[in-house]
Design a protein around this motif. Structure first.
Motif, PDB file in Angstrom:
ATOM      1  N   ASN A  67       0.441  -3.127   6.637  1.00  0.00           N
ATOM      2  CA  ASN A  67       0.733  -2.137   7.668  1.00  0.00           C
ATOM      3  C   ASN A  67      -0.442  -1.165   7.755  1.00  0.00           C
ATOM      4  OD1 ASN A  67       3.391  -2.984   8.399  1.00  0.00           O
ATOM      5  ND2 ASN A  67       4.180  -2.044   6.520  1.00  0.00           N
ATOM      6  N   ALA A  68      -0.542  -0.472   8.876  1.00  0.00           N
ATOM      7  CA  ALA A  68      -1.640   0.484   9.088  1.00  0.00           C
ATOM      8  C   ALA A  68      -1.656   1.584   8.030  1.00  0.00           C
ATOM      9  CB  ALA A  68      -1.538   1.091  10.483  1.00  0.00           C
ATOM     10  N   ASN A  69      -0.479   1.945   7.504  1.00  0.00           N
ATOM     11  CA  ASN A  69      -0.401   3.029   6.513  1.00  0.00           C
ATOM     12  C   ASN A  69      -0.669   2.560   5.084  1.00  0.00           C
ATOM     13  OD1 ASN A  69       1.930   1.689   5.770  1.00  0.00           O
ATOM     14  ND2 ASN A  69       3.312   3.379   6.269  1.00  0.00           N
ATOM     15  N   GLY A  70      -1.022   1.291   4.914  1.00  0.00           N
ATOM     16  CA  GLY A  70      -1.336   0.770   3.585  1.00  0.00           C
ATOM     17  C   GLY A  70      -0.175   0.107   2.879  1.00  0.00           C
ATOM     18  N   SER A  71       1.048   0.270   3.402  1.00  0.00           N
ATOM     19  CA  SER A  71       2.187  -0.430   2.819  1.00  0.00           C
ATOM     20  C   SER A  71       2.147  -1.895   3.263  1.00  0.00           C
ATOM     21  CB  SER A  71       3.508   0.226   3.244  1.00  0.00           C
ATOM     22  OG  SER A  71       3.723   0.061   4.636  1.00  0.00           O
ATOM     23  N   VAL A  72       3.006  -2.687   2.698  1.00  0.00           N
ATOM     24  CA  VAL A  72       3.060  -4.114   3.021  1.00  0.00           C
ATOM     25  C   VAL A  72       4.294  -4.371   3.879  1.00  0.00           C
ATOM     26  CG1 VAL A  72       3.263  -6.444   2.067  1.00  0.00           C
ATOM     27  CG2 VAL A  72       1.895  -4.724   0.870  1.00  0.00           C
ATOM     28  N   ASN A  73       4.090  -4.992   5.038  1.00  0.00           N
ATOM     29  CA  ASN A  73       5.215  -5.422   5.856  1.00  0.00           C
ATOM     30  C   ASN A  73       5.821  -6.668   5.214  1.00  0.00           C
ATOM     31  OD1 ASN A  73       6.822  -5.358   8.418  1.00  0.00           O
ATOM     32  ND2 ASN A  73       5.951  -7.411   8.571  1.00  0.00           N
ATOM     33  N   VAL A  74       7.137  -6.680   5.076  1.00  0.00           N
ATOM     34  CA  VAL A  74       7.849  -7.814   4.493  1.00  0.00           C
ATOM     35  C   VAL A  74       8.774  -8.372   5.566  1.00  0.00           C
ATOM     36  CG1 VAL A  74       9.391  -8.584   2.662  1.00  0.00           C
ATOM     37  CG2 VAL A  74       7.789  -6.706   2.223  1.00  0.00           C
ATOM     38  N   HIS A  75       8.519  -9.606   5.968  1.00  0.00           N
ATOM     39  CA  HIS A  75       9.342 -10.277   6.979  1.00  0.00           C
ATOM     40  C   HIS A  75      10.000 -11.485   6.321  1.00  0.00           C
ATOM     41  CE1 HIS A  75      10.622 -11.768  10.901  1.00  0.00           C
ATOM     42  NE2 HIS A  75      10.187 -12.954  10.515  1.00  0.00           N
ATOM     43  N   ASN A  76      11.308 -11.384   6.092  1.00  0.00           N
ATOM     44  CA  ASN A  76      12.058 -12.480   5.496  1.00  0.00           C
ATOM     45  C   ASN A  76      12.846 -13.197   6.573  1.00  0.00           C
ATOM     46  OD1 ASN A  76      11.113 -11.733   3.001  1.00  0.00           O
ATOM     47  ND2 ASN A  76      13.031 -10.870   2.279  1.00  0.00           N
ATOM     48  N   ALA A  77      12.862 -14.521   6.503  1.00  0.00           N
ATOM     49  CA  ALA A  77      13.571 -15.325   7.494  1.00  0.00           C
ATOM     50  C   ALA A  77      14.342 -16.435   6.787  1.00  0.00           C
ATOM     51  CB  ALA A  77      12.586 -15.925   8.494  1.00  0.00           C
TER      52      ALA A  77
END
Length: 186
Positions: A67-77
């Motif tokens: 993510n732009a803020n340095g966190s990690v986007n987590v997309h679970n499917a």
């Protein structure tokens, strides 16, 4: 009264699927000098400890991006085994300590409730497998989660052996694991 409380907690956790244990969380080592950029991308779940949020799920994947803020986007499917309908959830992860330590706090905001959960990468080679552990201490028990992930939709026997070796190293019980179906995924 204490015995009834313990039975109630274990019963609740057991019905939700995570593994309840009458003990503290073990303090396992995680990947040293963790390289988050190499870890990003899509992972296919091969095995897991049963849990309520993946109930009736197959074709389970996790995709990580910055993510732009340095966190990690987590997309679970996942796909529902009975209906064939896809289900997704998005959350984020932040380092629990140093960025080079493979310990994260994952959050999936749902319906005004936004719980934090540990996400520890016990081992990975970044290219074929990852072994992920989560444990939370509750009154009198701990609840444990485990995921064995692969970069391939169906991990090779060699990759599975590598993941099992990690479980053996930490004496992690395999009897609670369930296999994740990765067939007929659209």
């Amino acid at each position: 009264m204490l015995k009834i409380f313990v039975i109630l907690i274990v019963g609740i956790c057991g019905t939700q699927g995570q593994v309840p244990v009458l003990d503290d969380c073990p303090d396992f080592d995680v990947v040293e000098n963790f390289d988050l950029n190499r870890y990003l991308g899509k992972w296919y779940e091969q095995y897991r400890y049963a849990n309520f949020f993946e109930l009736m799920g197959k074709c389970v994947t996790a995709e990580y991006s910055l993510n732009a803020n340095g966190s990690v986007n987590v997309h679970n499917a996942q796909v529902n085994i009975l209906t064939g309908k896809p289900k997704t959830i998005d959350g984020y992860a932040v380092p629990a300590g140093e960025i080079t330590e493979a310990k994260f706090i994952v959050n999936f905001p749902v319906g005004g409730f936004s719980p934090n959960a540990p996400y520890w990468v016990l081992d990975t080679d970044y290219e074929t497998y990852s072994v992920v552990w989560s444990c939370e201490k509750l009154p009198l028990i701990s609840t444990r989660f485990l995921w064995l992930l692969s970069r391939e939709q169906n991990a090779s026997d060699e990759t599975v052996k590598k993941m099992y070796a990690v479980l053996d190293k930490y004496n992690i019980d395999r009897s609670f694991m369930v296999s994740t179906e990765q067939e007929n995924c659209s």
